[in-house]
Design a protein around this motif. Structure first.
Motif, PDB file in Angstrom:
ATOM      1  N   ALA A 183       1.567  37.869  30.261  1.00 44.18           N
ATOM      2  CA  ALA A 183       0.286  37.435  29.691  1.00 44.18           C
ATOM      3  C   ALA A 183       0.192  35.920  29.772  1.00 44.18           C
ATOM      4  N   TYR A 184      -1.005  35.444  30.042  1.00 41.50           N
ATOM      5  CA  TYR A 184      -1.270  34.004  30.092  1.00 41.50           C
ATOM      6  C   TYR A 184      -0.322  33.275  31.053  1.00 41.50           C
ATOM      7  N   GLY A 185      -0.040  33.909  32.184  1.00 40.49           N
ATOM      8  CA  GLY A 185       0.745  33.258  33.218  1.00 40.49           C
ATOM      9  C   GLY A 185       2.214  33.118  32.916  1.00 40.49           C
ATOM     10  N   LYS A 186       2.756  33.935  32.036  1.00 41.15           N
ATOM     11  CA  LYS A 186       4.193  33.876  31.762  1.00 41.15           C
ATOM     12  C   LYS A 186       4.722  35.282  31.492  1.00 41.15           C
ATOM     13  N   ILE A 187       6.006  35.470  31.726  1.00 45.75           N
ATOM     14  CA  ILE A 187       6.687  36.737  31.476  1.00 45.75           C
ATOM     15  C   ILE A 187       7.397  36.646  30.135  1.00 45.75           C
ATOM     16  N   GLU A 188       7.196  37.637  29.276  1.00 45.00           N
ATOM     17  CA  GLU A 188       7.867  37.672  27.977  1.00 45.00           C
ATOM     18  C   GLU A 188       8.756  38.900  27.899  1.00 45.00           C
ATOM     19  N   ILE A 189      10.017  38.690  27.511  1.00 45.53           N
ATOM     20  CA  ILE A 189      10.975  39.782  27.348  1.00 45.53           C
ATOM     21  C   ILE A 189      10.871  40.272  25.904  1.00 45.53           C
ATOM     22  N   LEU A 190      10.619  41.559  25.729  1.00 48.18           N
ATOM     23  CA  LEU A 190      10.286  42.087  24.414  1.00 48.18           C
ATOM     24  C   LEU A 190      11.473  42.079  23.458  1.00 48.18           C
TER      25      LEU A 190
ATOM     26  N   ILE B 102       8.460  30.917  32.621  1.00 47.05           N
ATOM     27  CA  ILE B 102       7.186  30.219  32.795  1.00 47.05           C
ATOM     28  C   ILE B 102       7.243  29.342  34.042  1.00 47.05           C
ATOM     29  N   PRO B 103       6.252  29.455  34.928  1.00 49.50           N
ATOM     30  CA  PRO B 103       6.174  28.510  36.058  1.00 49.50           C
ATOM     31  C   PRO B 103       5.669  27.163  35.571  1.00 49.50           C
ATOM     32  N   LEU B 104       6.214  26.118  36.132  1.00 46.69           N
ATOM     33  CA  LEU B 104       5.897  24.769  35.662  1.00 46.69           C
ATOM     34  C   LEU B 104       5.760  23.853  36.863  1.00 46.69           C
ATOM     35  N   SER B 105       4.777  22.954  36.838  1.00 45.78           N
ATOM     36  CA  SER B 105       4.629  21.960  37.889  1.00 45.78           C
ATOM     37  C   SER B 105       4.281  20.636  37.240  1.00 45.78           C
ATOM     38  N   LYS B 106       4.101  19.603  38.070  1.00 40.48           N
ATOM     39  CA  LYS B 106       3.863  18.270  37.530  1.00 40.48           C
ATOM     40  C   LYS B 106       2.594  18.202  36.698  1.00 40.48           C
ATOM     41  N   GLU B 107       1.657  19.112  36.955  1.00 42.19           N
ATOM     42  CA  GLU B 107       0.417  19.098  36.175  1.00 42.19           C
ATOM     43  C   GLU B 107       0.667  19.407  34.693  1.00 42.19           C
ATOM     44  N   ALA B 108       1.806  20.086  34.398  1.00 33.33           N
ATOM     45  CA  ALA B 108       2.073  20.495  33.028  1.00 33.33           C
ATOM     46  C   ALA B 108       2.355  19.313  32.109  1.00 33.33           C
ATOM     47  N   ARG B 109       2.661  18.140  32.693  1.00 34.83           N
ATOM     48  CA  ARG B 109       2.929  16.995  31.831  1.00 34.83           C
ATOM     49  C   ARG B 109       1.701  16.617  31.004  1.00 34.83           C
ATOM     50  N   LYS B 110       0.522  17.023  31.475  1.00 32.14           N
ATOM     51  CA  LYS B 110      -0.701  16.731  30.735  1.00 32.14           C
ATOM     52  C   LYS B 110      -0.883  17.676  29.546  1.00 32.14           C
ATOM     53  N   THR B 111      -0.212  18.840  29.591  1.00 30.75           N
ATOM     54  CA  THR B 111      -0.363  19.828  28.526  1.00 30.75           C
ATOM     55  C   THR B 111       0.786  19.807  27.534  1.00 30.75           C
ATOM     56  N   GLY B 112       1.852  19.041  27.861  1.00 31.59           N
ATOM     57  CA  GLY B 112       2.999  18.995  26.963  1.00 31.59           C
ATOM     58  C   GLY B 112       3.916  20.188  27.094  1.00 31.59           C
ATOM     59  N   ASP B 113       3.748  21.005  28.130  1.00 27.40           N
ATOM     60  CA  ASP B 113       4.594  22.178  28.292  1.00 27.40           C
ATOM     61  C   ASP B 113       5.970  21.748  28.785  1.00 27.40           C
ATOM     62  N   GLY B 114       6.904  22.688  28.750  1.00 27.19           N
ATOM     63  CA  GLY B 114       8.252  22.404  29.212  1.00 27.19           C
ATOM     64  C   GLY B 114       9.203  22.013  28.112  1.00 27.19           C
ATOM     65  N   LYS B 115       8.863  22.306  26.847  1.00 26.84           N
ATOM     66  CA  LYS B 115       9.692  21.885  25.724  1.00 26.84           C
ATOM     67  C   LYS B 115      10.794  22.891  25.424  1.00 26.84           C
ATOM     68  N   ASN B 116      11.915  22.359  24.951  1.00 25.89           N
ATOM     69  CA  ASN B 116      13.051  23.154  24.479  1.00 25.89           C
ATOM     70  C   ASN B 116      13.501  24.213  25.483  1.00 25.89           C
ATOM     71  N   PRO B 117      13.717  23.860  26.727  1.00 24.91           N
ATOM     72  CA  PRO B 117      14.146  24.869  27.707  1.00 24.91           C
ATOM     73  C   PRO B 117      15.625  25.224  27.531  1.00 24.91           C
ATOM     74  N   SER B 118      15.970  26.447  27.845  1.00 26.97           N
ATOM     75  CA  SER B 118      17.381  26.823  27.955  1.00 26.97           C
ATOM     76  C   SER B 118      17.764  26.950  29.420  1.00 26.97           C
ATOM     77  N   VAL B 119      16.783  27.242  30.266  1.00 24.53           N
ATOM     78  CA  VAL B 119      16.999  27.316  31.709  1.00 24.53           C
ATOM     79  C   VAL B 119      15.911  26.489  32.394  1.00 24.53           C
ATOM     80  N   GLY B 120      16.329  25.568  33.222  1.00 26.40           N
ATOM     81  CA  GLY B 120      15.388  24.798  34.040  1.00 26.40           C
ATOM     82  C   GLY B 120      15.729  24.984  35.498  1.00 26.40           C
TER      83      GLY B 120
END
Length: 566
Positions: free
Chosen positions: A169-176, A183-201
């Motif tokens: 949902a909403y462009g990401k896979i969630e494990i129940l 979550i896919p991430l690109s340089k555009e995400a810096r404008k949204t503040g996404d990419g926080k608290n990752p365990s896997v990059g």
């Protein structure tokens, strides 16, 4: 035969030469065997968990190939992939059971199942982890990020084991089970503040990343995680000023048993053709037995070899395609851009330890550029026996600093802190700072022979410096005038007659520089076609055009102009 026995047999085949491999691949194998032996010691901080390899192997069976002649078949990890997995997952800390490896760098030729392997890794960690994981798959563009993300989704869609255990949902896979997300991430995400608290990059095709901003955001956000995994996988590239090449240089030293670098938490493997100490390719690209060095999977079956053979044929017939073949198929970093001026590998071999240069005569070159852009002073110190040391200092409007960092994708702020750049108040360069820098040099005892300038935008500053007693020499910005100095700068660096102190701003400028040529093969730097700023390099060439002749007071620009009919 157990999976671990397969891994040890693979290592033996690499070391014995039964499987041809590049020296850095061999170093990685030796490093694994050493680490495995260390784990057997009671005083080791780590232990080896063979069961993790079994779990990863059987989980990979849940994925199916989606392309090629084996589309629809279960994924069967080959020995090379088992070697990757055993290094990443099986070494663990005795203190808390967490993985030892926190960073991974894998470089190999294209079409060697990189995206598929990344998909299995990200799914394995998120589906079976005990904590809520946040896995980010990061390309430089949305399309690059989507490639691995699509491989994850396709893989888990084909798995009966994972059926009804996840949702999208909403462009990401969630494990129940544990609410982990991919979550896919690109340089555009810096404008949204996404990419926080990752365990896997997972940073895919890092050679295409113009800056390290995505890598830095993910890596810095992992500090609170018990066993984070920062993953870089890439092919080689042809821009040695980008962050991937710097990472490549670091991990190459990390693997080299003769280098002092140590990092137990970093696994790296580089599959490439071999070069000599000068950076020249020593493996024959036409020798098909060498191809497996860069293609540990593709070069093991006939269809893959035929694909490489076809690519090579095109590259040999169309030389402009050879750069792509070398970087993408043979995984060789090359310093090659159309009309590129300087081989940056050669530039790096001309680095010397900083020393006192004040006693030596110095020629200063000025490139004032636009008042809103970079303005540079090139410094050419004349040593005995026609040797030179070059430096630069540049200036930028303070109010343009952040804008230039965003557009040029380089750390001007860091270079300012390191003393290679001065910002001047306001939105345009205040040339009084340039003037004061030169006066300060003279007051500090520098023997300034003359100041050689491009007259564009320089009239007022030239008058001021003349009033201070400096000898000012205009440098005509013509091909026939600048060609000799432009060629001598490059050849002097290659011969190590021209050396430098590893100024990163000057390195960046030279890596940007391209040339233009006339029918008589005269060359000069081409500001219009250089995609980034080259002002420090242009300033040095202005000064070198005079320093190489050892002239001190006489302005010969009129002599040259008259002789050449300009």
């Amino acid at each position: 035969m157990t999976l671990l026995e397969r891994v040890f047999d693979y290592c033996e085949d690499i070391l014995s030469g039964n499987i041809k491999a590049g020296k850095k691949h061999i170093w990685s194998v030796k490093r694994f065997l050493r680490d495995y032996e260390d784990c057997q010691n009671d005083d080791s901080s780590f232990y080896f968990d063979e069961n993790e390899l079994e779990d990863f192997y059987w989980f990979a069976h849940e994925f199916r190939h989606v392309e090629g002649i084996i589309a629809g078949q279960q994924v069967e990890l080959v020995d090379f992939q088992l070697f990757l997995a055993v290094n990443i997952f099986c070494f663990k800390k005795k203190s808390n059971g967490a993985r030892k490896i926190r960073k991974v760098y894998i470089q190999l030729g294209r079409k060697n199942a990189k995206s598929q392997f990344l998909a299995i890794v990200s799914a394995y960690i998120t589906f079976f982890g005990d904590e809520k994981h946040r896995a980010f798959i990061a390309g430089w563009t949305r399309d690059q990020s989507s490639e691995v993300y699509e491989a994850v989704r396709t893989g888990i869609q084909s798995s009966e084991l994972l059926e009804d255990k996840w949702k999208e949902a909403y462009g990401k896979i969630e494990i129940l089970r544990n609410r982990s997300v991919i979550i896919p991430l690109s340089k555009e995400a810096r404008k949204t503040g996404d990419g926080k608290n990752p365990s896997v990059g997972i940073v895919d095709e890092y050679h295409a990343h113009e800056t390290s901003e995505i890598y830095d955001v993910l890596s810095s956000g992992m500090v609170a995680r018990k066993e984070p995994l920062m993953f870089v996988i890439t092919t080689a590239g042809f821009n040695l000023s980008l962050p991937c090449y710097k990472e490549y240089e670091y991990v190459s030293k990390l693997l080299d048993p003769d280098m002092p670098q140590e990092n137990d938490e970093y696994f790296a493997i580089i599959c490439e053709l071999d070069k000599d100490d000068e950076g020249n390719l020593i493996d024959d690209i036409k020798d098909e037995s060498n191809w497996i060095k860069a293609n540990p999977i593709v070069a093991t079956y006939e269809e893959g070899i035929e694909a490489i053979r076809s690519e090579l044929k095109v590259a040999l017939e169309q030389p402009e395609k050879m750069r792509t073949f070398l970087t993408k198929n043979m995984d060789v970093w090359i310093d090659s851009k159309p009309n590129g001026y300087m081989k940056m590998g050669k530039w790096k071999t001309a680095i010397i330890t900083p020393r006192d240069v004040i006693p030596h005569p110095v020629y200063l070159g000025l490139d004032l550029s636009s008042t809103t852009d970079l303005t540079s002073i090139g410094k050419v110190f004349q040593l005995p026996e026609r040797k030179f040391i070059v430096q630069q200092h540049s200036f930028m409007p303070e109010e343009k600093l952040i804008e230039r960092m965003n557009t040029d994708n380089v750390r001007f702020d860091l270079w300012e802190d390191q003393g290679y750049l001065t910002t001047t108040p306001g939105s345009v360069v205040d040339y009084s700072y340039v003037e004061q820098h030169i006066i300060d040099m003279r007051d500090e005892g520098y023997n300034i022979v003359e100041i050689d300038y491009d007259k564009w935008n320089a009239t007022h500053l030239v008058q001021i410096l003349e009033n201070y007693g400096f000898t000012m020499v205009e440098i005509p910005q013509y091909l026939r005038y600048l060609s000799f100095a432009t060629k001598e700068f490059r050849s002097g660096v290659y011969r190590k007659n021209i050396t430098h102190f590893d100024d990163p701003l000057l390195h960046w400028a030279l890596s940007n520089a391209v040339t233009k040529m006339d029918a008589q093969e005269n060359i000069m730097l081409d500001k219009e076609k250089s995609t980034e700023r080259i002002d420090p390099a242009a300033a040095i060439i202005n000064a070198l055009s005079r320093a190489i002749h050892g002239e001190t007071t006489q302005d010969l620009s009129g002599h040259f102009l008259n002789n050449w009919g300009l």
